[in-house]
Design a protein around this motif. Structure first.
Motif, PDB file in Angstrom:
ATOM      1  N   TYR A 103       0.865  -1.168   0.000  1.00 40.74           N
ATOM      2  CA  TYR A 103       0.000   0.000   0.000  1.00 40.74           C
ATOM      3  C   TYR A 103       0.901   1.216   0.000  1.00 40.74           C
ATOM      4  O   TYR A 103       1.607   1.459   0.966  1.00 40.74           O
ATOM      5  N   ILE A 104       0.934   1.935  -1.111  1.00 40.90           N
ATOM      6  CA  ILE A 104       1.844   3.076  -1.225  1.00 40.90           C
ATOM      7  C   ILE A 104       1.079   4.321  -1.683  1.00 40.90           C
ATOM      8  O   ILE A 104      -0.042   4.226  -2.191  1.00 40.90           O
ATOM      9  N   LEU A 105       1.698   5.464  -1.489  1.00 42.61           N
ATOM     10  CA  LEU A 105       1.069   6.730  -1.831  1.00 42.61           C
ATOM     11  C   LEU A 105       1.587   7.286  -3.151  1.00 42.61           C
ATOM     12  O   LEU A 105       2.749   7.111  -3.498  1.00 42.61           O
ATOM     13  N   LYS A 106       0.694   7.962  -3.866  1.00 39.80           N
ATOM     14  CA  LYS A 106       1.084   8.549  -5.153  1.00 39.80           C
ATOM     15  C   LYS A 106       2.128   9.654  -4.982  1.00 39.80           C
ATOM     16  O   LYS A 106       2.783  10.031  -5.947  1.00 39.80           O
ATOM     17  N   SER A 107       2.271  10.145  -3.769  1.00 42.21           N
ATOM     18  CA  SER A 107       3.252  11.196  -3.511  1.00 42.21           C
ATOM     19  C   SER A 107       4.672  10.650  -3.381  1.00 42.21           C
ATOM     20  O   SER A 107       5.636  11.417  -3.312  1.00 42.21           O
ATOM     21  N   GLN A 108       4.823   9.326  -3.356  1.00 38.85           N
ATOM     22  CA  GLN A 108       6.157   8.732  -3.255  1.00 38.85           C
ATOM     23  C   GLN A 108       6.961   9.009  -4.519  1.00 38.85           C
ATOM     24  O   GLN A 108       6.411   9.083  -5.622  1.00 38.85           O
ATOM     25  N   PRO A 109       8.296   9.105  -4.387  1.00 36.04           N
ATOM     26  CA  PRO A 109       9.159   9.250  -5.569  1.00 36.04           C
ATOM     27  C   PRO A 109       9.052   8.026  -6.469  1.00 36.04           C
ATOM     28  O   PRO A 109       8.743   6.929  -6.005  1.00 36.04           O
ATOM     29  N   ALA A 110       9.320   8.215  -7.739  1.00 35.82           N
ATOM     30  CA  ALA A 110       9.222   7.137  -8.718  1.00 35.82           C
ATOM     31  C   ALA A 110      10.082   5.944  -8.322  1.00 35.82           C
ATOM     32  O   ALA A 110       9.638   4.792  -8.404  1.00 35.82           O
ATOM     33  N   GLU A 111      11.311   6.207  -7.860  1.00 33.17           N
ATOM     34  CA  GLU A 111      12.210   5.097  -7.523  1.00 33.17           C
ATOM     35  C   GLU A 111      11.675   4.279  -6.342  1.00 33.17           C
ATOM     36  O   GLU A 111      11.897   3.074  -6.251  1.00 33.17           O
ATOM     37  N   SER A 112      10.941   4.938  -5.428  1.00 34.72           N
ATOM     38  CA  SER A 112      10.370   4.241  -4.290  1.00 34.72           C
ATOM     39  C   SER A 112       9.236   3.314  -4.734  1.00 34.72           C
ATOM     40  O   SER A 112       9.110   2.187  -4.249  1.00 34.72           O
ATOM     41  N   ILE A 113       8.425   3.779  -5.671  1.00 30.28           N
ATOM     42  CA  ILE A 113       7.346   2.948  -6.210  1.00 30.28           C
ATOM     43  C   ILE A 113       7.925   1.728  -6.916  1.00 30.28           C
ATOM     44  O   ILE A 113       7.460   0.603  -6.737  1.00 30.28           O
ATOM     45  N   VAL A 114       8.964   1.948  -7.703  1.00 25.63           N
ATOM     46  CA  VAL A 114       9.611   0.849  -8.427  1.00 25.63           C
ATOM     47  C   VAL A 114      10.171  -0.184  -7.457  1.00 25.63           C
ATOM     48  O   VAL A 114       9.988  -1.396  -7.637  1.00 25.63           O
ATOM     49  N   GLU A 115      10.844   0.274  -6.402  1.00 27.11           N
ATOM     50  CA  GLU A 115      11.432  -0.660  -5.442  1.00 27.11           C
ATOM     51  C   GLU A 115      10.362  -1.417  -4.668  1.00 27.11           C
ATOM     52  O   GLU A 115      10.535  -2.585  -4.321  1.00 27.11           O
ATOM     53  N   THR A 116       9.243  -0.751  -4.393  1.00 27.08           N
ATOM     54  CA  THR A 116       8.139  -1.431  -3.729  1.00 27.08           C
ATOM     55  C   THR A 116       7.628  -2.589  -4.586  1.00 27.08           C
ATOM     56  O   THR A 116       7.415  -3.704  -4.099  1.00 27.08           O
ATOM     57  N   LEU A 117       7.460  -2.335  -5.878  1.00 28.90           N
ATOM     58  CA  LEU A 117       6.976  -3.385  -6.775  1.00 28.90           C
ATOM     59  C   LEU A 117       7.976  -4.533  -6.874  1.00 28.90           C
ATOM     60  O   LEU A 117       7.581  -5.705  -6.925  1.00 28.90           O
ATOM     61  N   ARG A 118       9.251  -4.218  -6.874  1.00 29.89           N
ATOM     62  CA  ARG A 118      10.267  -5.282  -6.909  1.00 29.89           C
ATOM     63  C   ARG A 118      10.194  -6.130  -5.635  1.00 29.89           C
ATOM     64  O   ARG A 118      10.301  -7.359  -5.690  1.00 29.89           O
ATOM     65  N   SER A 119      10.032  -5.475  -4.503  1.00 25.52           N
ATOM     66  CA  SER A 119       9.951  -6.207  -3.235  1.00 25.52           C
ATOM     67  C   SER A 119       8.725  -7.108  -3.193  1.00 25.52           C
ATOM     68  O   SER A 119       8.792  -8.252  -2.746  1.00 25.52           O
ATOM     69  N   VAL A 120       7.602  -6.595  -3.668  1.00 26.76           N
ATOM     70  CA  VAL A 120       6.369  -7.384  -3.691  1.00 26.76           C
ATOM     71  C   VAL A 120       6.529  -8.578  -4.626  1.00 26.76           C
ATOM     72  O   VAL A 120       6.094  -9.689  -4.323  1.00 26.76           O
ATOM     73  N   ALA A 121       7.170  -8.359  -5.772  1.00 28.15           N
ATOM     74  CA  ALA A 121       7.398  -9.455  -6.726  1.00 28.15           C
ATOM     75  C   ALA A 121       8.216 -10.576  -6.090  1.00 28.15           C
ATOM     76  O   ALA A 121       8.047 -11.749  -6.431  1.00 28.15           O
ATOM     77  N   LYS A 122       9.099 -10.235  -5.153  1.00 29.13           N
ATOM     78  CA  LYS A 122       9.932 -11.223  -4.468  1.00 29.13           C
ATOM     79  C   LYS A 122       9.196 -11.907  -3.319  1.00 29.13           C
ATOM     80  O   LYS A 122       9.729 -12.819  -2.695  1.00 29.13           O
ATOM     81  N   GLY A 123       7.986 -11.422  -3.018  1.00 28.03           N
ATOM     82  CA  GLY A 123       7.191 -12.076  -1.976  1.00 28.03           C
ATOM     83  C   GLY A 123       7.050 -11.295  -0.692  1.00 28.03           C
ATOM     84  O   GLY A 123       6.454 -11.787   0.268  1.00 28.03           O
ATOM     85  N   SER A 124       7.579 -10.071  -0.642  1.00 28.51           N
ATOM     86  CA  SER A 124       7.478  -9.272   0.578  1.00 28.51           C
ATOM     87  C   SER A 124       6.146  -8.532   0.633  1.00 28.51           C
ATOM     88  O   SER A 124       5.495  -8.303  -0.380  1.00 28.51           O
TER      89      SER A 124
END
Length: 210
Positions: A103-124
């Motif tokens: 659950y992330i906010l649209k106000s986050q920097p682009a790199e933070s959104i990308v890293e969140t998606l990578r972490s979720v893809a790994k199962g976090s």
């Protein structure tokens, strides 16, 4: 990890286009489609089966919370990350209850959104810091549980604790010097003993009771 297939669901065309532009710049992401509400997302999932659905909360026809519920019921292998400008506690609780992995906010920097998606893809399971802080009342209202009452072993309890902290299976395996297969076996045992559906519910169970 190979290419991460992402679907973007938002009724704001500017948001959809901006997110697609951000992800298209990354070598390990592929945007396989966009939708303007949860109902469209369900139809598109049947056709293309993404790895992750990046889902807005407030949309017409079917909002992100209901979209998450139906999507996780029909496509349990697909992970959902809620994307919103709203930090309302009820949205967070409902999205997590229905199986959102982040659950992330649209106000986050682009790199933070990308890293969140990578972490979720790994199962976090990933919560943006401001969002996590709004869960305080939800977590502080927890009732302590006795692991022995659920016949949870000490090793399973350790695995549960690491799931609650957001670690992926691979990270748990490395931390405990186990194989990923053994970790999956522990998770399966926990799901059965606690009568839960998935690792997101395990994380919420841990936060509420321990």
């Amino acid at each position: 990890m190979g290419i991460i297939k992402v679907m973007i669901v938002d009724d704001d065309a500017l948001i959809r286009d901006s997110l697609q532009l951000i992800l298209d710049m990354e070598d390990d992401f592929q945007v396989i489609g966009t939708a303007i509400n949860g109902q469209e997302a369900l139809t598109l999932c049947e056709e293309r089966l993404p790895d992750i659905v990046l889902m807005d909360v407030r949309m017409p026809v079917m909002d992100g919370v209901m979209g998450t519920r139906y999507l996780r019921e029909q496509f349990p292998e697909v992970k959902v990350v809620i994307l919103t400008t709203f930090k309302e506690e009820n949205y967070i609780k409902e999205a997590l209850k229905h199986g959102a992995s982040g659950y992330i906010l649209k106000s986050q920097p682009a790199e933070s959104i990308v890293e969140t998606l990578r972490s979720v893809a790994k199962g976090s399971m990933v919560l943006e810091a401001e969002v996590a802080s709004s869960l305080t009342a939800f977590i502080d209202d927890r009732q302590k549980a006795d692991p022995e009452a659920f016949q949870v072993t000490a090793r399973e309890m350790t695995v549960l604790e690491l799931i609650g902290a957001g670690f992926s299976n691979k990270e748990i395996a490395m931390q405990l010097h186990l194989s990923e297969g053994t970790v999956r076996n522990h998770i399966s045992a926990l799901l059965e003993k606690l009568a839960l559906r998935d690792r997101t519910q395990l994380a919420i169970f841990y936060l509420k009771h321990f």
